[in-house]
Design an enzyme around this catalytic site. Sequence first.
Site, PDB file in Angstrom:
ATOM      1  N   THR A  59       4.342  -8.421  -0.713  1.00  0.00           N
ATOM      2  CA  THR A  59       4.302  -9.836  -0.321  1.00  0.00           C
ATOM      3  C   THR A  59       2.889 -10.367  -0.575  1.00  0.00           C
ATOM      4  O   THR A  59       2.155 -10.669   0.362  1.00  0.00           O
ATOM      5  CB  THR A  59       4.682 -10.018   1.156  1.00  0.00           C
ATOM      6  OG1 THR A  59       3.817  -9.194   1.973  1.00  0.00           O
ATOM      7  CG2 THR A  59       6.125  -9.623   1.399  1.00  0.00           C
ATOM      8  N   SER A 118     -19.114  -1.066  11.629  1.00  0.00           N
ATOM      9  CA  SER A 118     -20.092  -0.658  10.627  1.00  0.00           C
ATOM     10  C   SER A 118     -20.250  -1.778   9.608  1.00  0.00           C
ATOM     11  O   SER A 118     -19.261  -2.219   9.012  1.00  0.00           O
ATOM     12  CB  SER A 118     -19.629   0.621   9.912  1.00  0.00           C
ATOM     13  OG  SER A 118     -19.532   1.697  10.825  1.00  0.00           O
ATOM     14  N   ARG A 138      -3.067   2.977   7.509  1.00  0.00           N
ATOM     15  CA  ARG A 138      -4.370   2.839   6.863  1.00  0.00           C
ATOM     16  C   ARG A 138      -4.349   3.611   5.556  1.00  0.00           C
ATOM     17  O   ARG A 138      -3.964   4.786   5.533  1.00  0.00           O
ATOM     18  CB  ARG A 138      -5.475   3.404   7.755  1.00  0.00           C
ATOM     19  CG  ARG A 138      -5.653   2.703   9.090  1.00  0.00           C
ATOM     20  CD  ARG A 138      -6.598   3.507   9.975  1.00  0.00           C
ATOM     21  NE  ARG A 138      -6.052   4.838  10.265  1.00  0.00           N
ATOM     22  CZ  ARG A 138      -6.772   5.869  10.697  1.00  0.00           C
ATOM     23  NH1 ARG A 138      -8.084   5.731  10.867  1.00  0.00           N
ATOM     24  NH2 ARG A 138      -6.197   7.037  10.951  1.00  0.00           N
ATOM     25  N   CYS A 143      -4.662  -5.728   2.300  1.00  0.00           N
ATOM     26  CA  CYS A 143      -4.102  -6.272   3.545  1.00  0.00           C
ATOM     27  C   CYS A 143      -4.949  -7.372   4.180  1.00  0.00           C
ATOM     28  O   CYS A 143      -4.458  -8.481   4.387  1.00  0.00           O
ATOM     29  CB  CYS A 143      -3.886  -5.140   4.550  1.00  0.00           C
ATOM     30  SG  CYS A 143      -2.621  -3.952   4.048  1.00  0.00           S
ATOM     31  N   LYS A 155       8.232   4.650 -12.970  1.00  0.00           N
ATOM     32  CA  LYS A 155       7.753   5.181 -11.698  1.00  0.00           C
ATOM     33  C   LYS A 155       8.790   6.098 -11.066  1.00  0.00           C
ATOM     34  O   LYS A 155       8.461   7.171 -10.563  1.00  0.00           O
ATOM     35  CB  LYS A 155       7.424   4.037 -10.731  1.00  0.00           C
ATOM     36  CG  LYS A 155       6.928   4.515  -9.366  1.00  0.00           C
ATOM     37  CD  LYS A 155       6.939   3.418  -8.327  1.00  0.00           C
ATOM     38  CE  LYS A 155       5.893   2.365  -8.606  1.00  0.00           C
ATOM     39  NZ  LYS A 155       5.827   1.356  -7.500  1.00  0.00           N
TER      40      LYS A 155
END
Length: 428
Positions: free
Chosen positions: A89, A246, A149, A255, A39
């Site tokens: 975590t 919605s 987000r 999350c 990575k």
Amino acid sequence: MRERLRVGVVGAGYVGLTSAACLAELGHTITCVDVDAEKVGRLREAEIPIHEPGLPELVGNSLAAGRLAFTTEHAALRDVDVVLLCLPTPTGQAGTADLSAFDLALTTLRDTVSPHCVVVIKSTVPVGTAERAAAALGRPVVSNPEFLREGHAVHDFLHPDRIVIGACDERAREVADALYDGLDAPRLHTDPASAELAKYASNAFLALKVSYVNELAELCERLGADVTDVTGTMGLDERIGSAFLSPGPGWGGSCLPKDTRALLHAAAEAGVDFTVLADAVTANARQLDRVVAKVRQAVTGSDDGSLSGVRLGLLGLTFKAGTDDLRESPALAIAARLAAEGAQLTGYDPGVRRAADLGEVQLVDEPSLVAKDAAGLVLLTEWPEFRELDWPQLAQLAERATVVDCRNLLEPGELAQAGFTYFGLGRC
């Protein structure tokens, strides 16, 4: 304007990479450490492993400007002013957070960073972790939870609605505060425990809201009401707001499931019966079964019809639009239930690569291939481009022109005009 900082970021995952790129954009000098050598090699070439709008440009620009570097060596953090811990975590035993990667990083940092370096926790961690980390490191530790987000992370970092800094030491608080110089947002200075709990409380409340509206949608169906009109009315009340009102196939992702489980575990450990949150989790699991039942009724015409051998096309597989994240995706959970009933599944998602593990779902490259010979289409992720599909063509390709819109994304009248029988959630 305070002096720019030398910042170390431990962990080049979703939060770490976004934080590193955005802090470099703010003018700080960033060294990002990750144990994954492959990575790191890709990141040095500005190859971004996640789908996040704006992130490739930020990483490329900061690499070229010399403000951002990637390495596998923790020793590169020896002279930094502040280190951000951005470790995963995930859920461990009994619902609590698995802090093994986090604790390993603490052990490494203890003998690496200089005495003046401030350690900041951005990972979502149980209450008391900052205090425990401070004892292990022998220095003040700041809790600075992220509120990013997926699909909007760069915007959310650079245009935050709040910055929470939990610290007991004044100098550590000032250093953490300086990270965000240039950003216009309310800043809440509090203690570490309150900052840690605030992150869990925020995500759990969002989960509550979604579970509420999903059950409301079922009630609307039973009473002949339209959930879009009901929630439209609710959302105009500023005490409620329109966000997360919605209905859908259930909440998922990296999350909300993890954080609700962790908060329930923390409540149980503290002797608190957090019934309302536990019920929201139960309602979310039940929503998966409700969606499967709706699909079964829509394509067979019966509540107890058989899906064995029935070909279904799935539109959307990620847990939400704008991301390639499949972690705890309700779309895949529903797909697994449909496959268990014998359905043959073909799926399309603009964010999913062919290498992804999709269980029983055969991934295709075009929406037309999802529709071909299908007894029904099931829209599971709210990608805006699904509105623009050639629905009349899809109706011609399908064996039965039936669509179950689990996001209420589509316009029922337009689908009817295209030749589809339309089923939404909570719509009359």
